[in-house]
Design an enzyme around this catalytic site. Sequence first.
Site, PDB file in Angstrom:
ATOM      1  N   ARG A  33     107.732 -20.213  38.892  1.00 53.61           N
ATOM      2  CA  ARG A  33     107.317 -19.205  37.747  1.00 53.61           C
ATOM      3  C   ARG A  33     107.051 -20.124  36.551  1.00 53.61           C
ATOM      4  NH1 ARG A  33     110.657 -19.701  34.660  1.00 53.61           N
ATOM      5  NH2 ARG A  33     109.383 -18.916  33.197  1.00 53.61           N
TER       6      ARG A  33
ATOM      7  N   ARG B 160      98.915 -14.137  41.543  1.00 48.87           N
ATOM      8  CA  ARG B 160      99.351 -13.575  40.256  1.00 48.87           C
ATOM      9  C   ARG B 160      98.238 -13.820  39.317  1.00 48.87           C
ATOM     10  NH1 ARG B 160     104.872 -15.419  37.721  1.00 48.87           N
ATOM     11  NH2 ARG B 160     104.700 -13.317  36.802  1.00 48.87           N
TER      12      ARG B 160
ATOM     13  N   ASP C  31     100.595 -17.795  28.629  1.00 48.94           N
ATOM     14  CA  ASP C  31      99.932 -17.675  30.015  1.00 48.94           C
ATOM     15  C   ASP C  31      98.597 -17.861  30.130  1.00 48.94           C
ATOM     16  OD1 ASP C  31     102.923 -16.484  30.361  1.00 48.94           O
ATOM     17  OD2 ASP C  31     102.088 -17.113  32.303  1.00 48.94           O
TER      18      ASP C  31
ATOM     19  N   ASN D 276     101.620 -13.529  26.936  1.00 50.42           N
ATOM     20  CA  ASN D 276     102.862 -14.236  27.380  1.00 50.42           C
ATOM     21  C   ASN D 276     103.695 -13.273  27.788  1.00 50.42           C
ATOM     22  OD1 ASN D 276     104.515 -16.619  27.442  1.00 50.42           O
ATOM     23  ND2 ASN D 276     105.768 -15.959  25.968  1.00 50.42           N
ATOM     24  N   LYS D 277     104.894 -13.402  28.292  1.00 48.44           N
ATOM     25  CA  LYS D 277     105.836 -12.716  28.777  1.00 48.44           C
ATOM     26  C   LYS D 277     106.071 -11.282  27.956  1.00 48.44           C
ATOM     27  CE  LYS D 277     107.445 -12.818  31.926  1.00 48.44           C
ATOM     28  NZ  LYS D 277     106.971 -12.094  33.171  1.00 48.44           N
TER      29      LYS D 277
HETATM   30  O1  MRU Z   1     106.646 -14.084  34.886  1.00 47.38           O
HETATM   31  P1  MRU Z   1     106.664 -15.782  34.478  1.00 47.38           P
HETATM   32  O2  MRU Z   1     108.248 -15.967  34.558  1.00 47.38           O
HETATM   33  O3  MRU Z   1     106.113 -16.535  35.247  1.00 47.38           O
HETATM   34  O4  MRU Z   1     106.322 -15.807  33.268  1.00 47.38           O
HETATM   35  C1  MRU Z   1     106.318 -17.013  32.469  1.00 47.38           C
HETATM   36  C2  MRU Z   1     106.302 -16.843  31.084  1.00 47.38           C
HETATM   37  O5  MRU Z   1     105.840 -15.846  30.521  1.00 47.38           O
HETATM   38  C3  MRU Z   1     106.074 -18.033  30.114  1.00 47.38           C
HETATM   39  O6  MRU Z   1     106.328 -17.806  28.689  1.00 47.38           O
HETATM   40  C4  MRU Z   1     104.505 -18.916  30.226  1.00 47.38           C
HETATM   41  O7  MRU Z   1     104.381 -18.815  31.538  1.00 47.38           O
HETATM   42  C5  MRU Z   1     104.727 -20.270  29.608  1.00 47.38           C
HETATM   43  S1  MRU Z   1     105.711 -21.395  30.631  1.00 47.38           S
HETATM   44  C6  MRU Z   1     105.855 -22.640  30.029  1.00 47.38           C
END
Ligand code: MRU
Length: 317
Positions: free
Chosen positions: A51, A82, A220, A230-231
């Site tokens: 991920r 995704r 992202d 982002n998350k």
């Molecule tokens: O759902 P995930 O764990 O893949 O989400 C990851 C994030 O939101 C990270 O902050 C983002 O991908 C940056 S990773 C360097």
Amino acid sequence: MKIDGREYRALWQEGQTIKFIDQRKLPYFFEIFTASTVDDVAYAIKEMVVRGAPAIGAAAAYGMALGQKNPETSADLLRSTRPTAHDLFYAIDYMTQAIDYRQNVFDAAATYAETIITHCKKIGENGEKVIKDSMRILTHCNAGALATIDYGTALAPLRIAHQKQKKIFVYADETRPRLQGLLTAWELYHEGIPHVLITDNAAGYFMRKKDIDLVIVGADRIAKNGDFANKIGTYEKAVVAKENHIPFYVAAPVSTFDPKLRDGSQIIIEERGRQEITEICGKTIMPEWVSVKNPAFDVTPKKYVTGFITEEGICKK
Ligand code: MRU
């Protein structure tokens, strides 16, 4: 990243297979997931064995190598895993071109992976400059080596600052529902960087108490105007940081910028399954009648961003 004295990457090639540190099992079990086909890689991305935007980009690049006999079907399969991280789509386009130019596909995927690592190191060197001695830094989710193969994006400047003996202290948001903050704590623990894990709801409390000097997060997908996904929970942190006059930086490679998108309203937000909320570590914590909604990302408007830390430098405009 060094784990118990051994150097690891989040993923690597071994013969005709791709190995992943299985991030679903961390930090309790250190297990390796082996992908021998493009379907295995698609599974690993979808189920979050691997991920983080740059890491799933690299996984997709290797997935294209494994599925080189049917490049279009492989690309469609990987694209369907995704929707939010731009790096995934960027890597598939990169590999499609490599296949068109009849390059060796495994070599092309390896070059892609090495480039990410170089870019993340550079992000660390550029971002380290905004970190002053004794700073207390908040981060959200996991934007570390696990999310990028090595170094990280948001965690890279912290790694470099620590290597340069700057005293830093990190607040890692737990990041419900998948608890990626625990992965951040695991990386910081192995790196020897002082930190605490806090619940997502506690970040505002610490910001208002003036316990946090700086926020750095990953991304992202970043739209042309600077809005970024982002998350889930990042938006709230950005708003509270601005309210408390705390600088808020986004660390990401150029591959996360999507030049096709005018603004953040065009970013597709992934919705994930119910079990991520109703279960923790495989244990049900909520009754069946509870309805849930589980958006995996949110969009933060550009006005909350102090600067973007990239491999090319820090962009404030
Ligand atoms: O759902 P995930 O764990 O893949 O989400 C990851 C994030 O939101 C990270 O902050 C983002 O991908 C940056 S990773 C360097």
